[in-house]
Write a protein that holds these residues in place. Structure first.
Motif, short mmCIF file in Angstrom:
data_model
loop_
_atom_site.label_atom_id
_atom_site.label_comp_id
_atom_site.label_asym_id
_atom_site.label_seq_id
_atom_site.Cartn_x
_atom_site.Cartn_y
_atom_site.Cartn_z
N ASN A 241 10.65 0.11 -4.93
CA ASN A 241 12.08 -0.14 -4.75
C ASN A 241 12.23 1.57 -4.09
OD1 ASN A 241 13.12 -2.02 -5.49
ND2 ASN A 241 13.52 -1.79 -7.31
N ASN A 242 10.83 2.30 -3.82
CA ASN A 242 11.08 3.63 -3.09
C ASN A 242 11.58 3.72 -0.98
OD1 ASN A 242 10.62 6.44 -3.08
ND2 ASN A 242 8.24 5.99 -3.65
N ILE A 243 12.77 4.14 -1.99
CA ILE A 243 13.98 3.89 -0.70
C ILE A 243 13.04 5.11 0.23
CG2 ILE A 243 15.67 4.42 0.57
CD1 ILE A 243 16.95 3.27 -2.04
N TYR A 244 12.74 6.24 -0.17
CA TYR A 244 12.59 7.71 1.12
C TYR A 244 10.84 7.41 0.41
CZ TYR A 244 12.54 11.93 2.96
OH TYR A 244 12.28 13.53 3.38
N ASN A 245 10.02 7.80 1.91
CA ASN A 245 8.77 7.86 1.96
C ASN A 245 8.38 9.45 2.86
OD1 ASN A 245 7.52 6.20 0.80
ND2 ASN A 245 8.61 4.51 2.08
N GLY A 246 9.94 9.57 3.27
CA GLY A 246 9.56 10.81 4.01
C GLY A 246 8.97 10.86 5.22
N PHE A 247 7.80 12.27 5.93
CA PHE A 247 7.31 11.81 7.08
C PHE A 247 5.82 11.27 6.86
CE2 PHE A 247 11.23 14.03 8.61
CZ PHE A 247 11.29 13.27 9.73
N TRP A 248 6.07 11.72 5.43
CA TRP A 248 4.28 11.00 4.40
C TRP A 248 4.02 9.87 5.58
CZ3 TRP A 248 0.64 14.43 2.75
CH2 TRP A 248 1.28 15.49 2.28
N ARG A 249 5.34 8.94 5.92
CA ARG A 249 4.63 7.21 6.50
C ARG A 249 3.98 7.42 8.04
NH1 ARG A 249 9.79 9.20 8.07
NH2 ARG A 249 10.45 9.00 9.87
N LYS A 250 3.89 8.28 8.49
CA LYS A 250 3.33 8.89 9.35
C LYS A 250 1.36 8.19 9.34
CE LYS A 250 4.68 12.65 10.97
NZ LYS A 250 4.21 13.81 11.46
N GLY A 262 2.89 9.01 -6.68
CA GLY A 262 3.57 8.50 -6.80
C GLY A 262 3.33 8.46 -8.03
N ARG A 263 4.35 7.29 -8.32
CA ARG A 263 4.52 6.58 -9.96
C ARG A 263 3.87 6.18 -10.31
NH1 ARG A 263 9.20 4.17 -10.20
NH2 ARG A 263 8.76 4.35 -13.04
N LYS A 264 3.25 5.28 -9.62
CA LYS A 264 2.71 4.10 -10.15
C LYS A 264 1.13 4.25 -9.00
CE LYS A 264 6.49 1.39 -12.01
NZ LYS A 264 6.76 0.21 -12.17
N LEU A 265 0.21 5.10 -9.08
CA LEU A 265 -0.97 5.06 -8.66
C LEU A 265 -2.07 4.80 -9.40
CD1 LEU A 265 -1.37 6.41 -5.74
CD2 LEU A 265 -2.36 8.37 -7.12
#
Length: 765
Positions: A241-250, A262-265
């Motif tokens: 449920n990680n809604i916000y991923n910023g521009f790292w999503r590119k 991340g919280r669970k890596l």
């Protein structure tokens, strides 16, 4: 001719010395890894910041939204009866009744990459592996095991702040090193707050892990260096449920991308390996920064020589074990003794970088100025015997531990000394303010290399924290009322003892007003003693005793981790008055006899996690701390020989050399410290007093080497399993006519001799 004879004699002595088994060889780290012992079998140096050990399952703290009782078996991460290993992590507690840690789990694998641990019944569906105790070796600062599913041999050793792994791989083009940053002990869905990893180059990785658990704000930084460049790497983010991923999503961050957060890596490294090729890992920790972790690694293990690090760590253990040299009746007794020393010298742990920087309770970075900063203070357990043991054979370390506690006080917004603290956090576990006992004991025994006036101020402040565990009621009423605050009798009794400790500090500091006030508060145990029942009993705020009362029950009766039979004997600072409360010497001795011989039905501890039948003799509960002084109370009756009898019985029944060898939690060394003292023949019934109660030594002989350069030789003449009674005691040739001996006598004398017999000397009273 004389010269040849002398050379021959030197040669014989040298050969004998070479054949002398090093004391660390008598350590068995597997003792206490089964049932309630909760110790870990991995690698660590004395008081090491890194405690590198295998995990054998992934039991969650919660199940269906509630506490999962099964997790209690995994306080140290390892259970001897388990058949699989899930990996090797770098931080552990030894013998605690609650848990945390288990940071930075590493697991080597081959074949298809799997990033979930899987289950014990289907190891092929995860990264865990089956193993056998036949292929497992546990020594001081060394652990070795074969991971059967992968045909990989895993070895590990440590320095103070660095874990050193060595994995021997088969020939394969699909070798992996998994770093699971989600794994931990007492894990729950919200345990990981954040993790961050950077790939600095093809052999160096940095990052940190932040968790909320027993310590609610804990951050550990790491640097991981591998001996061979990895050919590829990747990450798995398991955030929900990680809604916000910023521009790292590119970016595609899952494969060969040089950082992840991340919280669970989880992450992995890929290698090609030849048959029997070693891949080595150095994994350094820091409470401050990755730069600190790198500096720790550079200063402590600047090479890749695994055997050198192992040897250096074992030499550190040998140095610590040399403080006490014993001869015993059996090999098992020697193993039990030196394993007890090993357990006693694991915690507290050093908590600072090699440059002295550490994170404080206020979450800021501090500099330890002129002392070593320690953490892992399980004080409800360790004030009883572990810290008194340190005052005897580790006074410099104990003084630094107290200075660490005073730093905690400086950083505390509550203006309080630690209760149970670890990793720059106060977790408030258990009861009392027992840091004051540790301070008082150090002062009483001349080990006050700290500011005593400040220590007194900190102790008084801790004792007046009105909103902590009923202290406000205790101050106003002279007891903690059960209708206002649970476990009220235990708290009243422990506060009264702690207040006596504060009085002793005040006396040493020349504060007569504080001495008088706290001497009066130390009498508060009288306020919960019920003459009608003969027990300490819960009392309500209206001054009346609780009507429904079962002295055998632990639950709902005003006690914590004990019942009225055991806790009613907890007045360690005033044993003479305790005897009088119980009807005098004869009646009190009969009461103690009944404690040891009565039968405690299972129903009274069936719902108690940390007590099993293994830790009980009659209704005497050795598997938990409140009773640890009880066998020595016969010394204040007209039948002191029963102390000798009971101590030797407990030593034999509660301690063994196998994985089920402890009758309860070791509790960061308290159970082991009881064994060490009792095996030597004396015990600190009331820490804060300069006196020890005499018992019955288990050893044939012992030499204690003190930091003041002096030695004490203990000899038990006519020692045997049948000769448990002490006919006479001499100190430097003079008869000891009391059943106590002072700290000064011990650390400044030469020969303490116990004359043993199969029958009690009833004339010695």
């Amino acid at each position: 001719m004389k010269t040849k004879f002398l050379l021959f004699a030197i040669f014989i002595i040298s050969v004998a010395a070479a054949q002398q088994k090093p004391k660390f060889k008598y350590i068995n780290p597997l003792i206490g890894t089964q049932r309630m012992g909760h110790t870990f079998p991995g690698a660590t140096v004395p008081f090491g910041s890194v405690q590198l050990s295998p995990e054998t399952d992934t039991i969650s703290y919660e199940r269906n939204g509630k506490y999962n009782g099964k997790v209690y078996e995994y306080c140290a991460g390892y259970q001897y009866d388990d058949k699989t290993i899930t990996g090797f992590s770098h931080t552990h507690f030894s013998g605690t009744g609650h848990s945390d840690l288990g940071d930075f789990l590493i697991m080597p694998t081959t074949g298809v990459l799997q990033l979930n641990p899987g289950t014990a019944s289907a190891t092929e569906k995860g990264y865990r592996s089956k193993y056998s105790h036949d292929n497992e070796i546990a020594e001081a600062n060394y652990y070795k095991v074969k991971l059967d599913d992968y045909n990989i041999t895993a070895e590990m050793t440590t320095s103070q702040r660095v874990g050193f792994h060595q994995y021997t791989f088969p020939k394969t083009d699909s070798a992996h090193i998994i770093l699971d940053l989600m794994a931990g002990i007492y894990n729950h869905n919200e345990k990981n707050v954040w993790t961050f990893v950077r790939i600095e180059n093809d052999t160096l990785i940095t990052g940190y892990r932040q968790t909320q658990g027993w310590a609610r704000t804990r951050t550990v930084y790491f640097v991981m260096s591998v001996s061979k460049p990895f050919k590829s790497y990747g990450f798995q983010k398991n955030d929900e449920n990680n809604i916000y991923n910023g521009f790292w999503r590119k970016f595609d961050q899952s494969k060969n991308f040089p950082e992840a957060a991340g919280r669970k890596l989880k992450m992995y490294l890929d290698f090609d390996t030849n048959e029997n090729e070693h891949i080595k890992i150095k994994f350094a920790l820091s409470p401050v920064s990755t730069a600190g972790a790198l500096a720790n690694m550079t200063s402590e293990i600047p090479h890749w020589n695994f055997e050198r690090t192992k040897s250096e760590g074992q030499q550190l253990w040998e140095k610590e074990l040399q403080r006490i040299e014993v001869e015993t009746l059996t090999e098992d007794d020697k193993i039990n003794f030196y394993t007890a020393m090993y357990h006693a010298f694991i915690n507290p742990t050093v908590y600072m970088d090699s440059d002295g920087k550490y994170k404080g309770l206020d979450q800021n970075v501090h500099q330890a100025d002129g002392f070593t900063n320690y953490t892992t203070f399980s004080l409800w357990d360790t004030y009883r015997a572990l810290h008194p043991l340190f005052n005897l054979v580790q006074p410099k370390r104990n003084s630094d531990m107290i200075r660490s506690m005073l730093a905690h006080y400086d950083q505390s917004v509550h203006n309080a000394l630690p209760v149970w603290s670890h990793y720059a956090n106060e977790n408030w576990c258990m009861i009392g303010y027992h840091a004051v006992s540790v301070i008082a004991d150090a002062v009483a025994k001349g080990n006050s290399d700290f500011d005593v006036q400040k220590a007194l101020k900190a102790s008084i402040s801790s004792s007046n924290l009105d909103y902590y565990d009923g202290i406000g009621y205790y101050k106003n009423l002279g007891y903690v009322p059960e209708d206002k605050n649970g476990a009220s009798v235990s708290k009243t009794l422990e506060y009264a003892y702690d207040d006596w400790c504060i009085a002793q500090i005040a006396k040493a500091a020349g504060d007569e007003k504080a001495y008088a006030e706290y001497s009066k508060r130390a009498q508060n145990y009288n306020n919960v003693f019920d003459n009608n029942s003969g027990f300490m009993r819960p009392k309500f705020s209206n001054g009346k005793f609780k009507a429904e009362f079962d002295p055998l029950d632990t639950h709902g009766q005003g006690f914590i981790e004990g019942n009225a039979w055991n806790y009613s004997l907890y007045v360690p600072h005033h044993p003479e008055q305790l005897v009088e409360l119980n009807g005098g010497k004869k009646r009190f001795a009969e009461h103690l006899d009944e404690l040891f011989t009565m039968e405690l039905p299972d129903k009274y501890f069936a719902d108690t996690e940390d007590i099993t039948r293994d830790g009980i003799i009659g209704n005497y509960v050795h598997g938990n701390e409140p009773s640890h002084h009880v066998a020595y109370l016969y010394n204040w009756t007209s039948e002191p020989w029963k102390t000798q009898e009971k101590v030797r019985m407990i030593l034999k029944r509660m301690y063994h050399s196998g994985p089920d060898g402890l009758g309860g939690n070791d509790d960061t060394g308290q159970m082991s410290a009881w064994y060490i003292f009792s095996a030597l023949g004396f015990y600190p019934v009331s820490p804060g007093s300069p006196d020890y109660a005499l018992g019955s030594p288990l050893v044939k002989s012992a030499v204690l080497r003190f930091e003041n350069g002096k030695t004490l030789k203990i000899t038990a003449k006519n020692q045997s399993d049948k000769n448990v009674y002490v006919k006479n005691v001499t100190l430097n040739g003079k008869t000891v006519d009391r059943f106590t001996i002072s700290h000064d006598q011990i650390v400044n004398c030469g020969d303490l001799i116990f004359y043993m017999d199969s029958k009690p000397n009833k004339n010695r009273q």
